[in-house]
Design an enzyme around this catalytic site. Structure first.
Site, PDB file in Angstrom:
ATOM      1  N   SER A 128       0.922  -1.380   0.099  1.00  0.00           N
ATOM      2  CA  SER A 128       0.070   0.017   0.132  1.00  0.00           C
ATOM      3  C   SER A 128       0.707   1.266   0.062  1.00  0.00           C
ATOM      4  O   SER A 128       2.089   1.200   0.444  1.00  0.00           O
ATOM      5  CB  SER A 128      -0.928   0.038   1.142  1.00  0.00           C
ATOM      6  OG  SER A 128      -1.524  -1.034   1.385  1.00  0.00           O
TER       7      SER A 128
HETATM    8  N1  SAH Z   1      -0.668  -4.826   4.061  1.00  0.00           N
HETATM    9  C1  SAH Z   1      -0.010  -5.306   3.017  1.00  0.00           C
HETATM   10  C2  SAH Z   1      -0.517  -4.920   1.689  1.00  0.00           C
HETATM   11  C3  SAH Z   1      -1.872  -5.946   1.538  1.00  0.00           C
HETATM   12  S1  SAH Z   1      -2.178  -6.299   0.050  1.00  0.00           S
HETATM   13  C4  SAH Z   1       1.419  -4.452   2.983  1.00  0.00           C
HETATM   14  O1  SAH Z   1       1.876  -4.027   4.123  1.00  0.00           O
HETATM   15  O2  SAH Z   1       2.312  -4.722   1.971  1.00  0.00           O
HETATM   16  C5  SAH Z   1      -3.265  -7.396   0.294  1.00  0.00           C
HETATM   17  C6  SAH Z   1      -3.046  -8.847   0.714  1.00  0.00           C
HETATM   18  O3  SAH Z   1      -4.171  -9.389   0.887  1.00  0.00           O
HETATM   19  C7  SAH Z   1      -2.382  -9.674  -0.520  1.00  0.00           C
HETATM   20  O4  SAH Z   1      -0.909  -9.864  -0.159  1.00  0.00           O
HETATM   21  C8  SAH Z   1      -3.284 -10.795  -0.619  1.00  0.00           C
HETATM   22  O5  SAH Z   1      -2.785 -12.137  -1.077  1.00  0.00           O
HETATM   23  C9  SAH Z   1      -4.052 -10.917   0.693  1.00  0.00           C
HETATM   24  N2  SAH Z   1      -5.211 -11.448   0.655  1.00  0.00           N
HETATM   25  C10 SAH Z   1      -6.354 -11.462  -0.078  1.00  0.00           C
HETATM   26  N3  SAH Z   1      -7.424 -12.121   0.412  1.00  0.00           N
HETATM   27  C11 SAH Z   1      -6.994 -12.822   1.538  1.00  0.00           C
HETATM   28  C12 SAH Z   1      -7.606 -13.688   2.633  1.00  0.00           C
HETATM   29  N4  SAH Z   1      -8.682 -14.118   2.012  1.00  0.00           N
HETATM   30  N5  SAH Z   1      -6.751 -13.993   3.215  1.00  0.00           N
HETATM   31  C13 SAH Z   1      -5.607 -13.618   3.522  1.00  0.00           C
HETATM   32  N6  SAH Z   1      -4.649 -12.802   2.908  1.00  0.00           N
HETATM   33  C14 SAH Z   1      -5.730 -12.408   1.600  1.00  0.00           C
END
Ligand code: SAH
Length: 213
Positions: free
Chosen positions: A61
């Site tokens: 993000s």
């Molecule tokens: N917080 C992160 C950015 C998140 S991007 C950072 O600091 O870099 C969103 C993430 O959510 C992705 O890595 C994706 O794989 C994860 N995601 C999506 N659906 C999910 C689920 N059901 N359970 C766990 N992770 C999930």
């Protein structure tokens, strides 16, 4: 480029100008070198206030969004926090400096392994990175004082609402995944939940089940 004094000043300036004003949040973000969480050809953009691609088709993000979400979460040093969507591990590293304990989950094992490695290299010992479908939360460690979802759901996932302590706060982007979503702050009271819409955001979708890598 390195995370030197000048780069940190620029980051703090960008954060403040976007509304991240709380000292504890700014201090925590000043302590975490985002450059360690971005690999490959985008590494030289690590200190720009923009989202960047990471492995598995996901994104790290934008720093100002990390700051605003962290600020909205209102974390105190005694809190146990659950993050859904580890991604690069950057947000979890920021939370580690504000909370007592952080659990963070991702559905991509490859991201989980990479995040574990970088957090270990930073000697961050109060974060546990877990492979799993975050839509079900982490019942064995619940209830949580704070829950931060960093992927967009259509609605706040019921399993996560159930794992929020009374008085607890959850911050979650909601809305259709291919549209602009709304950042929602949910507060649990003795007799129900309060919902506050904070701002438009754009996140990758919360996807059911485990990823295949
Ligand atoms: N917080 C992160 C950015 C998140 S991007 C950072 O600091 O870099 C969103 C993430 O959510 C992705 O890595 C994706 O794989 C994860 N995601 C999506 N659906 C999910 C689920 N059901 N359970 C766990 N992770 C999930």
């Amino acid at each position: 480029m390195t995370f030197d004094a000048e780069t940190r000043m620029q980051l703090l300036f960008a954060l403040r100008s976007k509304g991240v004003t709380e000292h504890r949040v700014l201090d925590a973000m000043e302590r975490v070198d985002r450059g360690l969480f971005v690999r490959g050809i985008f590494a030289d953009r690590s200190y720009d206030d923009m989202p960047l691609p990471i492995e598995c088709g996901q994104t790290i993000s934008q720093p100002s969004v990390v700051g605003l979400m962290t600020q909205a979460l209102d974390v105190s040093p005694r809190d146990k926090v659950l993050e859904i969507g580890t991604g690069s591990g950057y947000q979890a590293a920021v939370l580690s400096h504000l909370a007592r304990r952080v659990y963070t989950m991702d559905r991509h094992r490859r991201l989980v392994r990479a995040a574990r490695e970088v957090l270990e290299s930073l000697d961050i010992a109060n974060v546990t990175v877990i492979s799993g479908d975050g839509g079900h939360g982490l019942p064995e460690q619940s209830p949580f004082d704070r829950i931060l979802v960093t992927a967009a759901a259509e609605d706040p996932p019921p399993a996560l609402l159930a794992q929020l302590r009374e008085g607890g706060i959850m911050v979650v982007p909601v809305g259709q995944s291919d549209h602009v979503q709304t950042l929602l702050k949910v507060t649990r009271h003795a007799d129900g939940f309060d919902y506050e819409e904070l701002r438009p955001v754009r996140f990758v979708p919360l996807v059911e089940g485990m990823g295949d890598d």
